[in-house]
Structures are given as C-alpha cells and as structure tokens.
Write a protein that holds these residues in place. Structure first.
Motif, PDB file in Angstrom:
ATOM      1  N   GLY A  41      54.608  41.092  45.976  1.00 57.41           N
ATOM      2  CA  GLY A  41      53.792  41.005  47.186  1.00 57.41           C
ATOM      3  C   GLY A  41      52.328  41.320  46.978  1.00 57.41           C
ATOM      4  O   GLY A  41      51.617  41.659  47.929  1.00 57.41           O
ATOM      5  N   LEU A  42      51.872  41.218  45.734  1.00 59.93           N
ATOM      6  CA  LEU A  42      50.471  41.549  45.449  1.00 59.93           C
ATOM      7  C   LEU A  42      49.666  40.273  45.201  1.00 59.93           C
ATOM      8  O   LEU A  42      50.231  39.231  44.853  1.00 59.93           O
ATOM      9  CB  LEU A  42      50.383  42.466  44.219  1.00 59.93           C
ATOM     10  N   PRO A  43      48.339  40.351  45.389  1.00 59.60           N
ATOM     11  CA  PRO A  43      47.522  39.150  45.227  1.00 59.60           C
ATOM     12  C   PRO A  43      47.339  38.763  43.761  1.00 59.60           C
ATOM     13  O   PRO A  43      47.477  39.598  42.862  1.00 59.60           O
ATOM     14  CB  PRO A  43      46.170  39.570  45.830  1.00 59.60           C
ATOM     15  N   ILE A  45      45.353  37.854  40.356  1.00 59.15           N
ATOM     16  CA  ILE A  45      44.104  38.375  39.788  1.00 59.15           C
ATOM     17  C   ILE A  45      43.369  37.219  39.123  1.00 59.15           C
ATOM     18  O   ILE A  45      43.967  36.183  38.809  1.00 59.15           O
ATOM     19  CB  ILE A  45      44.345  39.538  38.789  1.00 59.15           C
ATOM     20  N   TRP A  48      39.151  36.335  34.560  1.00 58.38           N
ATOM     21  CA  TRP A  48      38.318  37.348  33.893  1.00 58.38           C
ATOM     22  C   TRP A  48      38.984  38.710  33.943  1.00 58.38           C
ATOM     23  O   TRP A  48      38.978  39.474  32.986  1.00 58.38           O
ATOM     24  CB  TRP A  48      36.920  37.383  34.517  1.00 58.38           C
ATOM     25  N   ARG A  49      39.561  39.015  35.104  1.00 62.68           N
ATOM     26  CA  ARG A  49      40.249  40.299  35.261  1.00 62.68           C
ATOM     27  C   ARG A  49      41.427  40.370  34.277  1.00 62.68           C
ATOM     28  O   ARG A  49      41.690  41.412  33.686  1.00 62.68           O
ATOM     29  CB  ARG A  49      40.756  40.419  36.698  1.00 62.68           C
ATOM     30  N   THR A  52      40.506  40.946  30.554  1.00 65.90           N
ATOM     31  CA  THR A  52      40.040  42.308  30.267  1.00 65.90           C
ATOM     32  C   THR A  52      41.121  43.334  30.599  1.00 65.90           C
ATOM     33  O   THR A  52      40.859  44.534  30.621  1.00 65.90           O
ATOM     34  CB  THR A  52      38.762  42.633  31.071  1.00 65.90           C
ATOM     35  N   ILE A 148      46.858  51.697  22.444  1.00 62.18           N
ATOM     36  CA  ILE A 148      45.994  52.090  23.580  1.00 62.18           C
ATOM     37  C   ILE A 148      46.163  51.114  24.747  1.00 62.18           C
ATOM     38  O   ILE A 148      46.344  51.520  25.894  1.00 62.18           O
ATOM     39  CB  ILE A 148      44.517  52.175  23.127  1.00 62.18           C
ATOM     40  N   VAL A 151      49.873  51.500  26.152  1.00 65.68           N
ATOM     41  CA  VAL A 151      50.206  52.597  27.072  1.00 65.68           C
ATOM     42  C   VAL A 151      49.688  52.285  28.470  1.00 65.68           C
ATOM     43  O   VAL A 151      50.354  52.578  29.476  1.00 65.68           O
ATOM     44  CB  VAL A 151      49.695  53.968  26.551  1.00 65.68           C
ATOM     45  N   ALA A 152      48.538  51.627  28.553  1.00 65.97           N
ATOM     46  CA  ALA A 152      47.992  51.274  29.874  1.00 65.97           C
ATOM     47  C   ALA A 152      48.855  50.208  30.544  1.00 65.97           C
ATOM     48  O   ALA A 152      49.161  50.302  31.741  1.00 65.97           O
ATOM     49  CB  ALA A 152      46.551  50.794  29.728  1.00 65.97           C
ATOM     50  N   ASN A 155      52.107  51.815  31.553  1.00 67.17           N
ATOM     51  CA  ASN A 155      51.955  52.673  32.727  1.00 67.17           C
ATOM     52  C   ASN A 155      51.754  51.862  34.008  1.00 67.17           C
ATOM     53  O   ASN A 155      52.176  52.278  35.087  1.00 67.17           O
ATOM     54  CB  ASN A 155      50.804  53.657  32.520  1.00 67.17           C
ATOM     55  N   GLU A 156      51.103  50.716  33.885  1.00 64.02           N
ATOM     56  CA  GLU A 156      50.944  49.842  35.053  1.00 64.02           C
ATOM     57  C   GLU A 156      52.337  49.431  35.561  1.00 64.02           C
ATOM     58  O   GLU A 156      52.604  49.432  36.759  1.00 64.02           O
ATOM     59  CB  GLU A 156      50.103  48.618  34.676  1.00 64.02           C
ATOM     60  N   SER A 160      54.298  50.408  39.058  1.00 61.01           N
ATOM     61  CA  SER A 160      54.828  49.355  39.937  1.00 61.01           C
ATOM     62  C   SER A 160      56.306  49.594  40.237  1.00 61.01           C
ATOM     63  O   SER A 160      56.832  49.102  41.221  1.00 61.01           O
ATOM     64  CB  SER A 160      54.625  47.976  39.306  1.00 61.01           C
TER      65      SER A 160
ATOM     66  N   THR B   7      42.438  58.834  25.767  1.00 64.16           N
ATOM     67  CA  THR B   7      42.899  57.482  26.092  1.00 64.16           C
ATOM     68  C   THR B   7      42.055  56.882  27.201  1.00 64.16           C
ATOM     69  O   THR B   7      41.631  55.731  27.129  1.00 64.16           O
ATOM     70  CB  THR B   7      44.376  57.526  26.539  1.00 64.16           C
ATOM     71  N   LEU B  15      36.511  48.832  28.582  1.00 66.33           N
ATOM     72  CA  LEU B  15      36.366  48.046  29.796  1.00 66.33           C
ATOM     73  C   LEU B  15      34.928  47.993  30.298  1.00 66.33           C
ATOM     74  O   LEU B  15      34.523  47.018  30.917  1.00 66.33           O
ATOM     75  CB  LEU B  15      37.263  48.614  30.901  1.00 66.33           C
ATOM     76  N   TYR B  88      46.123  52.509  36.539  1.00 68.81           N
ATOM     77  CA  TYR B  88      46.401  51.588  35.428  1.00 68.81           C
ATOM     78  C   TYR B  88      46.438  50.171  35.969  1.00 68.81           C
ATOM     79  O   TYR B  88      47.344  49.829  36.738  1.00 68.81           O
ATOM     80  CB  TYR B  88      47.729  51.939  34.753  1.00 68.81           C
ATOM     81  N   TRP B  91      47.526  49.100  39.611  1.00 65.82           N
ATOM     82  CA  TRP B  91      48.304  50.141  40.277  1.00 65.82           C
ATOM     83  C   TRP B  91      47.667  51.519  40.154  1.00 65.82           C
ATOM     84  O   TRP B  91      46.958  51.804  39.193  1.00 65.82           O
ATOM     85  CB  TRP B  91      49.722  50.189  39.695  1.00 65.82           C
ATOM     86  N   PHE B 106      44.038  45.354  46.059  1.00 63.50           N
ATOM     87  CA  PHE B 106      43.898  44.129  46.863  1.00 63.50           C
ATOM     88  C   PHE B 106      42.419  43.774  46.900  1.00 63.50           C
ATOM     89  O   PHE B 106      41.573  44.615  46.564  1.00 63.50           O
ATOM     90  CB  PHE B 106      44.445  44.370  48.281  1.00 63.50           C
TER      91      PHE B 106
END
Lengths: 224, 132
Positions: A41-43, A45, A48-49, A52, A148, A151-152, A155-156, A160, B7, B15, B88, B91, B106
């Motif tokens: 249910g998320l938009p 991305i 470019w997002r 990166t 590196i 882990v990100a 974790n995302e 979720s 980290t 970034l 992250y 989220w 969003f």
C-alpha cells in the motif's frame, strides 16, 4: 581513432556492456521494488531514489565482491596451482613465483620493462604483487559495501514487517548476509573450475582463452 | 563510537552526494509525526490523528466506524518521550517511552502505518493500529 578502438576493444566493449546492463538492472530492480511497495500500500519511488537506495546498492555490491574475489583467488592461486592441459594454467614445470630472470625483474629487466620492475626494493616487491593486491582490495571494499548497504536494506525489510532493525555487527551474523555472499561465491568458483577443466578438451578457435584448435589435450600453458 | 553510529555516518556519507535528505532530518521528521499522532489522540482530535495515518491504515481503522472516531478507541498510549528513531529507506520506527510506531514515506512526508505496537519475542510487533 580506429586504431585506438581496435587496440582497446576488450576494455571498451566490456565497459560499455557493463554500463548498459547496470542501467537495465536498475530498471528491473526498480520495477521489483515498486511491486513490493504497491503490495504494502505504499507509493512508487522514483528511478533516482531507487539507484541511491540500499536495496540497489546491496544487489550491485554482492555481485561485484564475488567477481573480484574470483579474480583475486584465480590470480593468486594460479601462481602455485596447475591444471594439466588447461590454457588457464602455466606449464607444469613452472609452479611458484618463478625466478627474477623469468619474471624480468631487477637486473633482468629489459629496456621496455616498467620502472618499478627494474628499481628493486619495496617498489618492485609491490609492483610484483600489484594485480592481486588491487583485486583483493576491491573485493574487500565491495564486500564491506555489501554489508553496509545490506544492513540498511535488511532493516528496511525488518521495519516493513514490524520487526526491530539490527546493527551492522549483528547483520554480519544474519542469514541474509551469508546467503547473499555464498550464493555468489559458489557460482564464481564453479565458473573458474569449469573454465579451467573444459578448456582442456574444448576449443574456441581464435580466442585468447582457448588453446589452438589443433593443440593436444595435454598441452599445458598454451594460449591461442 | 557505537557501530550503529558508524554505519549511519557511512550511510549518510554515501547518500549525501546524491542530494538526499540527511538521516538526521528524516529521523526528526518521523519522530515528529509519531508524536503528533499520539498527541492528537490524547487531545481527542481524531481528524488530526487520521490525517497522518497511511491510507491502508485509515482503511483498516475505519472498517466499522469513521476513522476519526475509531482511532480514539484504539487505546493508544499518551505521547511519551522519543527514545530511539530508526530510518531505513522508505520505513521508520520510532520508539517512545510507552509505544512503538512504524511509519512509511509518502510524497507528502512520513505517514503512520502502525501504532500502539508492543514487541513479541522474535516475532513481529503486535499493533493495536495497523493496515492490512
């Protein structure tokens, strides 16, 4: 210009193909990422997002590290390991680092030898191992980058799924890190082993990676 | 220095050239939205609370009655102090003294996906407010 292209074809073509495929990977990865976004249910991305993001970063880095590990190990181990009949191996009477004369080092250097092969001392020692060293450093760097970014990205996914994130050191013990790592390592090692062995019996006329078509199966250290 | 900080710094360094918002500002924004939700519920302002829920969460909350009424009956704790914020990608998780809130990014900013969450040993948090 034509001479330059002809003399640099391998680097140019593979470099160009790399860039094209990397962009294609980014589009495919973005589509997959946005499928997952929509499912929760998320938009969507942006491109470019995504390029990166940690998700793209870990997908790229996990493949890079294994490729550089493959070349690092292949370069280093083929100093001592031989394979009878394979064009990937030196001739069977030359295992090891070989003599200074064979390697054209120090006083055996010729007029066209690089300066660092001629001068002796730490510079010749460093230059003598520079290919393996740089491949090894790129491997370590890209494996670190994988951890590196990994882990990100991990974790995302944890967030979720309403779970706590983990630290970098905890991630190094996670199945996700080792699954990503080992699935790439096994495929690279299989590719090296099969190339070294298949090239004993099979030929590719005109290729630098093959023996001449008429070479004997047990001819070692011969390249087309 | 704590490894997590290293980290985060490395992540920020990677970034930053890409022109992304810094990790710190995204954390602050997420913490602010989480606190706003609990403050709005505590003040009995269901409209304000529902305005910062993710669409999927609004839909679930409003299954039996309008969201502004339903959200007030979800037994969300009073707004406490923000203890830790983790961001992250798309989220975020904001841990407060009496609650844990999960948020997603969003176009208009962070929106609360789940709130009133309590940890379960090695299982996902159990949340009184969340989407499907």
């Amino acid at each position: 210009m034509r001479k330059f292209l002809r003399e640099n074809g391998i680097g140019l073509v593979f470099g160009l193909l790399f860039l094209i495929v990397l962009v294609l990977q980014a589009f495919a990865g973005l589509a997959q990422f946005n499928d997952a976004q929509r499912a929760t249910g998320l938009p969507d991305i942006s491109f470019w997002r995504y390029v990166t993001s940690a998700s793209f970063g870990v997908d790229v880095a996990e493949n890079w590290q294994s490729e550089y590990l493959q070349f690092f190990l292949f370069i280093l181990l083929t100093v001592w390991l031989l394979q009878k009949g394979s064009p990937e191996s030196k001739s069977l009477d030359k295992p090891g680092r070989e003599t200074d004369e064979e390697q054209k080092v120090g006083r055996f250097a010729d007029d066209k030898s690089p300066k660092w092969a001629r001068v002796g001392g730490w510079r010749t020692a460093l230059f003598s191992n520079s290919l393996g060293l740089v491949m090894g450093l790129i491997f370590v760097g890209s494996w670190l980058a994988q951890s590196i970014a990994g882990v990100a990205a991990f974790n995302e996914e944890q967030l979720s799924e309403r779970q706590d994130p983990v630290s970098w050191s905890q991630y190094l013990l996670e199945a996700d890190f080792w699954n990503r790592t080992l699935q790439n390592w096994q495929s690279e090692l299989l590719a090296v082993a099969s190339m070294a062995i298949l090239a004993i019996f099979l030929r590719q006329r005109g290729s630098s990676q093959s023996k001449p078509v008429g070479s004997a199966h047990d001819a070692t250290g011969v390249e087309g | 220095m704590h490894r997590r900080s290293i980290t985060l710094i490395l992540g920020a360094a990677l970034l930053a050239p890409a022109g992304c918002a810094t990790v710190g500002s995204r954390e602050d924004a997420a913490a602010s939205v989480a606190t706003r939700l609990l403050t709005a519920v505590d003040a009995g302002d269901g409209d304000a609370a529902c305005a910062i829920l993710a669409p999927g969460t609004v839909k679930t909350v409003a299954e039996d009655q309008p969201c502004p009424e339903a959200i007030l009956g979800k037994d969300l704790p009073r707004p406490g102090t923000v203890v830790e914020t983790s961001v992250y990608g798309q989220w975020a998780q904001v841990k407060l003294t009496d609650d844990t809130v999960f948020l997603a990014a969003f176009p208009e900013g962070w929106r609360v996906v789940a709130a009133g969450c309590t940890p379960q040993a090695s299982r996902p948090y159990d949340c009184s407010v969340e989407g499907d």
